[in-house]
Design a protein around this motif. Sequence first.
Motif, short mmCIF file in Angstrom:
data_model
loop_
_atom_site.label_atom_id
_atom_site.label_comp_id
_atom_site.label_asym_id
_atom_site.label_seq_id
_atom_site.Cartn_x
_atom_site.Cartn_y
_atom_site.Cartn_z
N PRO A 226 4.74 84.66 53.58
CA PRO A 226 5.51 84.15 52.58
C PRO A 226 4.71 83.84 51.25
N LYS A 227 3.56 84.08 51.10
CA LYS A 227 2.81 83.80 49.71
C LYS A 227 2.82 84.69 48.68
N GLY A 228 3.39 85.67 48.97
CA GLY A 228 3.79 86.64 47.90
C GLY A 228 4.46 87.93 48.38
N GLY A 229 4.52 89.06 47.66
CA GLY A 229 5.54 90.33 47.90
C GLY A 229 4.77 91.41 48.17
N ASN A 230 3.50 91.24 48.83
CA ASN A 230 2.82 92.43 49.66
C ASN A 230 3.56 92.60 50.78
N ARG A 231 4.87 93.09 50.84
CA ARG A 231 5.40 93.23 52.00
C ARG A 231 5.19 94.50 52.98
N GLY A 232 4.27 95.43 52.50
CA GLY A 232 3.68 96.60 53.36
C GLY A 232 2.33 96.31 53.88
N ARG A 233 1.97 95.11 53.48
CA ARG A 233 0.52 94.42 54.14
C ARG A 233 -0.66 95.59 53.87
N ALA B 211 -1.65 80.19 43.17
CA ALA B 211 -2.71 79.69 44.37
C ALA B 211 -4.19 79.27 43.34
N THR B 212 -4.15 79.72 42.00
CA THR B 212 -5.43 79.41 41.28
C THR B 212 -5.18 78.37 40.73
N VAL B 213 -4.22 77.40 40.73
CA VAL B 213 -3.93 76.08 40.24
C VAL B 213 -4.53 75.04 41.13
N ASP B 214 -5.34 74.11 40.91
CA ASP B 214 -5.76 73.09 41.69
C ASP B 214 -4.79 71.94 41.56
N LEU C 138 7.16 73.31 49.72
CA LEU C 138 8.25 74.60 49.77
C LEU C 138 7.42 75.60 50.37
N VAL C 139 8.20 76.36 51.16
CA VAL C 139 7.94 77.59 51.62
C VAL C 139 8.37 78.64 50.78
N THR C 140 7.64 79.25 49.94
CA THR C 140 8.31 80.02 48.78
C THR C 140 7.17 81.29 48.37
N ALA C 141 7.60 82.51 48.46
CA ALA C 141 6.87 83.48 48.11
C ALA C 141 6.15 83.38 46.53
N LYS C 142 6.60 82.35 45.91
CA LYS C 142 6.13 82.16 44.26
C LYS C 142 4.99 81.28 44.72
N SER C 143 4.62 80.44 45.44
CA SER C 143 3.60 79.85 45.87
C SER C 143 2.08 80.70 45.59
N GLY C 144 2.35 81.79 45.90
CA GLY C 144 0.89 82.75 45.79
C GLY C 144 0.75 82.81 44.16
N SER C 145 1.57 82.88 43.43
CA SER C 145 1.36 83.10 41.75
C SER C 145 0.69 81.81 41.32
N VAL D 85 -1.52 68.75 31.78
CA VAL D 85 -2.68 69.35 31.99
C VAL D 85 -2.67 70.06 33.32
N VAL D 86 -3.08 71.35 33.12
CA VAL D 86 -3.16 72.12 34.55
C VAL D 86 -4.56 72.58 34.66
N HIS D 87 -5.02 72.08 35.79
CA HIS D 87 -6.47 72.27 36.25
C HIS D 87 -6.57 73.29 37.00
N MET D 88 -7.36 74.40 36.78
CA MET D 88 -7.27 75.67 37.64
C MET D 88 -8.56 75.55 38.56
N ARG D 89 -8.48 76.23 39.91
CA ARG D 89 -9.66 76.38 40.80
C ARG D 89 -10.53 77.50 40.03
N ARG D 90 -9.75 78.47 39.68
CA ARG D 90 -10.54 79.51 38.96
C ARG D 90 -9.85 79.97 37.74
N PRO D 91 -10.39 80.64 36.87
CA PRO D 91 -9.56 81.16 35.65
C PRO D 91 -8.58 82.23 36.20
N ASP D 92 -7.19 81.93 35.31
CA ASP D 92 -6.20 83.05 35.69
C ASP D 92 -5.42 83.25 34.50
N ALA D 93 -5.63 84.25 33.72
CA ALA D 93 -4.86 84.59 32.48
C ALA D 93 -3.34 84.75 32.82
#
Length: 497
Positions: free
Chosen positions: A414-421, A109-112, A100-107, A123-131
């Motif tokens: 498209p990886k998030g909502g930082n539209r102002g760069r 990104a820490t999931v492996d 999927l091409v979606t802005a929500k994929s950025g949310s 079971v969700v395995h993380m690349r790095r901790p993400d509270a």
Amino acid sequence: MRHVDDPSTVVMILESSPNNLDLRQGTDAQSERVGGLIFDALVKKDEHYELQPWLAASWDQPDALTWVFHLRDGVRFHDGRPLEAPDVAYTIESLIDGSLVTAKSGSFATVDRAEAKDRLTVVVHMRRPDAGLLFNVSDGLFGVVPRGSGRDLGLRPIGSGPFKFVSAVQDKEVILERNQHYWSISPEVPADARRIERVRFEVVPDAITSALELKKGSADLASNVVTLDMVHTLESAANLQVESGVGSPVVYVTFNVTDPLLKDKRVRQAVACAIDRQAIVDAIWRGQARLADTLLPTGHWAAASDAELEQYPNDVGRAQRLLDEAGFPVGKGGVRLRLTLKTSTDETTRLMAAVLQQQLRAAGIRLEIRSAEFGTFYADVTKGAFQIYALRWIGSNEDPDIFRYAYGSGSFPPKGGNRGRYSNPNVDALLADAAGSTDRTVRKADYVEVQKILSEELPGIPLWYPNNEVIHTRRVQGVVARGAGSFDFLRDAWVVR
């Protein structure tokens, strides 16, 4: 129009069509609110923005890189299939595997990876901790889809939520009907009432038309659709009621910090000083909004205090001095620079834009307004085809992960909502540290520091939190306005016989 012989149908007004009812892809307010009725999330936010069990009856973290979700048994999708761990795992995987091409994929990104350990354990395995993971699987932002669902699910969505999809016509309507086999039981309705069995969401882009439909009774409900002036007028209509409460959405403007005129923070600060926010709240919102200094809602555990943040009270002299320093002296006709603000055609936003245009003129800034229907406007904003735009964060600003989504270097569309760069290595490092900690004290300190930097560099300006205003006909009762402006109340509301 509602069929006269179908009194258990209600008509609710939307100001625009949902972009995509598949919650994996829809990021606009209409998609999240209507989609939130069709799909269920793993966890649900309460009125204090704390996360409570929903599809996940419980969860635990055996270590910082592992989340284990224990699902409720007996939940079924609208087509009768049981909702099980493989469906949850598939939903999460589809957000990270590029299908999927979606802005929500950025949310995510820490999931492996996500796996079904057994029928009801994910079971969700993380690349790095993400509270922040828990918030990203909460209502309005996340909805479990049947395993194998493709990118076109939004055309005929199948979820497990309290309402089932019936049909949709772009720019006209969306029709949902009650899921009679929903796993979560609603409270009893009074003896002289009946449940809402069907909802027709009617798309009415014009606020005056919306007000007339409510007054005539050809529409039953509108949530944050008409201007506050109109709410005030409609309150006196014999057939209407208004439910008002403190809202969590925040209205904001974002600057394109890559634009030659806006890359200097002093120009952005000058714009902030030229705006008289209280005057706009008094005039357009009739005082039914509170000024914002951060994107997080009032009272949020991670919100910085006013004293910790740079303040920009209305000060035309300061705005002019900042523009002088940035190399924009007074020119012909008192004009220092020309900027363009893009907005949707939403009536309140257009009124706000007109007032901003007047206020900025005093500081020598000529503001051109470009309004477009929501789809076109949103496409421009996502592409970065703007200098300044005005929008509101709804729901996603109830978690401090909003700062990563809106201002993290890894969150450009498209990886998030930082539209102002906007990009700042210090902000990125603080956000990574906050996401990696399970200690709320550490996380708060990091997020406060992020808010301090943002208040000084000003890639965007938080403006105000409008009150949540739901107008409804008296035949619809049991309406309780929710802080985020969700349509959850439709589940428990009823129609008087």
